[in-house]
Design a protein around this motif. Sequence first.
Motif, mmCIF file in Angstrom:
data_model
loop_
_atom_site.group_PDB
_atom_site.id
_atom_site.type_symbol
_atom_site.label_atom_id
_atom_site.label_comp_id
_atom_site.label_asym_id
_atom_site.label_seq_id
_atom_site.Cartn_x
_atom_site.Cartn_y
_atom_site.Cartn_z
ATOM 1 N N ILE A 115 0.815 -1.213 0.000
ATOM 2 C CA ILE A 115 0.000 0.000 0.000
ATOM 3 C C ILE A 115 0.849 1.264 0.000
ATOM 4 O O ILE A 115 0.621 2.185 -0.804
ATOM 5 N N VAL A 116 1.817 1.337 0.899
ATOM 6 C CA VAL A 116 2.566 2.590 1.060
ATOM 7 C C VAL A 116 3.299 2.998 -0.217
ATOM 8 O O VAL A 116 3.125 4.126 -0.702
ATOM 9 N N PRO A 117 4.127 2.132 -0.831
ATOM 10 C CA PRO A 117 4.797 2.576 -2.065
ATOM 11 C C PRO A 117 3.835 2.824 -3.218
ATOM 12 O O PRO A 117 4.041 3.743 -4.016
ATOM 13 N N LEU A 118 2.763 2.029 -3.308
ATOM 14 C CA LEU A 118 1.805 2.231 -4.380
ATOM 15 C C LEU A 118 1.092 3.578 -4.232
ATOM 16 O O LEU A 118 0.913 4.320 -5.209
ATOM 17 N N MET A 119 0.689 3.904 -3.019
ATOM 18 C CA MET A 119 0.038 5.195 -2.787
ATOM 19 C C MET A 119 0.997 6.352 -3.091
ATOM 20 O O MET A 119 0.582 7.391 -3.616
ATOM 21 N N PHE A 120 2.253 6.162 -2.769
ATOM 22 C CA PHE A 120 3.250 7.211 -3.021
ATOM 23 C C PHE A 120 3.354 7.490 -4.521
ATOM 24 O O PHE A 120 3.353 8.649 -4.957
ATOM 25 N N VAL A 121 3.402 6.442 -5.327
ATOM 26 C CA VAL A 121 3.487 6.608 -6.777
ATOM 27 C C VAL A 121 2.236 7.298 -7.310
ATOM 28 O O VAL A 121 2.319 8.224 -8.138
ATOM 29 N N LEU A 122 1.062 6.866 -6.856
ATOM 30 C CA LEU A 122 -0.188 7.471 -7.325
ATOM 31 C C LEU A 122 -0.275 8.942 -6.943
ATOM 32 O O LEU A 122 -0.759 9.776 -7.730
ATOM 33 N N LEU A 123 0.214 9.280 -5.761
ATOM 34 C CA LEU A 123 0.164 10.679 -5.327
ATOM 35 C C LEU A 123 1.129 11.551 -6.127
ATOM 36 O O LEU A 123 0.821 12.711 -6.433
ATOM 37 N N ILE A 124 2.274 11.015 -6.478
ATOM 38 C CA ILE A 124 3.211 11.780 -7.323
ATOM 39 C C ILE A 124 2.567 12.061 -8.683
ATOM 40 O O ILE A 124 2.651 13.174 -9.216
ATOM 41 N N LEU A 125 1.917 11.050 -9.253
ATOM 42 C CA LEU A 125 1.250 11.245 -10.534
ATOM 43 C C LEU A 125 0.130 12.282 -10.415
ATOM 44 O O LEU A 125 -0.122 13.048 -11.362
ATOM 45 N N LEU A 126 -0.521 12.328 -9.287
ATOM 46 C CA LEU A 126 -1.634 13.253 -9.095
ATOM 47 C C LEU A 126 -1.149 14.689 -8.853
ATOM 48 O O LEU A 126 -1.651 15.635 -9.451
ATOM 49 N N TYR A 127 -0.173 14.828 -7.967
ATOM 50 C CA TYR A 127 0.278 16.159 -7.568
ATOM 51 C C TYR A 127 1.323 16.756 -8.511
ATOM 52 O O TYR A 127 1.461 17.971 -8.595
ATOM 53 N N ARG A 128 2.120 15.882 -9.114
ATOM 54 C CA ARG A 128 3.321 16.313 -9.844
ATOM 55 C C ARG A 128 4.336 16.985 -8.917
ATOM 56 O O ARG A 128 5.148 17.786 -9.349
#
Length: 626
Positions: free
Chosen positions: A107-120
């Motif tokens: 969960i933690v690394p996957l959420m981190f990747v998704l948040l980077i894609l969202l926020y830039r």
Amino acid sequence: MDGPDVRAAAARVEARLAAEDRVADVWSYWSRGNDPTMRSPDGQYAVILAHVEGDATTARTWIREHVLPAYTTSEGPIAVRVGGSEAVSSQVSERAASDFLRAEALIVPLMFVLLILLYRRVRLALLTLGVGLFAVFGTLALLRVLARFTEVSTFAANITLVMGVGLGIDYGLFVIARFREELTRGAAVDEATAITVRTAGRTVVFSGLTVAASLSALLVFPFAFLCSFAYAGVLVVIMAVLGALTILPAALAVLGPRALRRNPPPVDNNGFWYRLGARVMRRPILFAAAGLVLVGVLGAPALGLRIGLPDDRVLPPTASTRQTYDLLRAHLPTEPNDALQVIAPIGTDPAQLASSLSRIPGIAQVNSPAGVFTAGAYRRAFSDPAALTSPSAVRLEAVPTREALAGTDVPELVAAVRALAPGATVGGFPAELSDFRASLTSRIPIVAVLILAISFAVLFAMSRSLLIPVKATVLNLLSLAVMYGVLVTVFQNGAFANLLGFTPIGTLDPAFPILMFCVAYGLSMDYEVFLLSRIKERYERTGDNTRAVLEGLQRSAPLVTAAAAILAVSFSLYATGEVMYLQMIGVGTAVAIIVDATIIRGVLVPSLMRLAGRANWWTPSFRWGS
């Protein structure tokens, strides 16, 4: 099974068990005078039973750490395997802990990747994830303290992880989006921070209240297992709200303009969600009908919900206790390990009572001090009548058939035994499970009323509208109907069972659908609060219902969709686990979140608000006195 070498080997196993400090009693096919209910018809398998003393936690820990490794072995010509309800529970807890660690690693690394894609922005991704982890670790620390005073289930850690990360991200997205919006409008950093806390912060508080209220309703149930989820749910909401209103605004104030995207897209007041809402609101009846039909079709299987009792098949086939029960199901037509224990007062005629009980359909045999009875007739003397008597009571053992415990009729079987023994106390595993189910289901109306009433009150306080909370409640219940439709289709009836790797048994344990109702209802209302807060804000500025809905949808729907997608991914990771309970929570809640964020919020909310018009914002006026 009747050869001297087998008897000698079995006697050695019995002697070892009897010598264990925590074992109060041991009996077997051999010590019970070749009891036929304790042996398979082909003579290949027989049962040794042992009563382990201590509370459930102590017994399960001892069984997991000592009995399972020490007695899963061979003894001369016989192979020994361990089963029993507490042995199953111990392995469920062990596998759930393993699933928890696996989910945490994903969960933690996957959420981190998704948040980077969202926020830039890496910093904002770290900050949002940090709020979630703050909620998780803060809650786990508080649960550890709480465990000193009351029992806390290991499953509480699972719900803490997924809800902590999910709510932290939900609240982080909403707060950061508002902060960025205010900076883009030209506000200074301090002003943008203050406005964000005043507007988005208020929404986060209302959202937290709805989620916490839904989960706190689990405290109505007198079971430590469900209360543990209430403790974890309420604490994780408090910690997520605390992080979103203190840590996050402070960090945003430090970042200032660096929180903005490097190349922000142009502000589009007529974006996808605005255009979708406009299309829906032009034909509100058509879209409302289509949405309701779709939700109805998806939720229709819920009408076939069959409530049953849990068994070992929540574990994968590789679990040792599951393998033991698979052998028992395949070879023993009776359930001697799950006999109903009937404790009757002195003065009871054991022969008459045993004869009556043995006539009950589903009872294979009744053991009593007066002998062994089947089908109403005396068959033989009981091997140890003294073990069934005491100065104050007489004990009888009603051994059920396996078929009688395989479906939904266990409560009826227990009720039939109690009806023939009105002055007696009836216990044993089937009776315990039946009482658990009865106590659980009897409190469902109270819990449902509490959740609906509290969430209505919170939404009314936020919106100052009478119709909006009613509409929100109905729509949330529709998304939950879809969730239950999925539970019935997948986990009761077995669709995709091979893909997910579980064994359907044709019924659902009532505890987890109740838990999921509270979790999913709270999260659905969470998104309702996000959406309505922006719609209400626009309506107060414009006084135009249609415009307020469209502009509020455009500003909040992207966030709701992103938050829902991330939270759905978090829950769906539990589908990779080995315990069916966790798979149910993962799949069912993920589906409810997705349906709520798309069909409910994207179609039904704008169409119904268009049909209601200004009535959406009507509030009754109360006049006191004359």
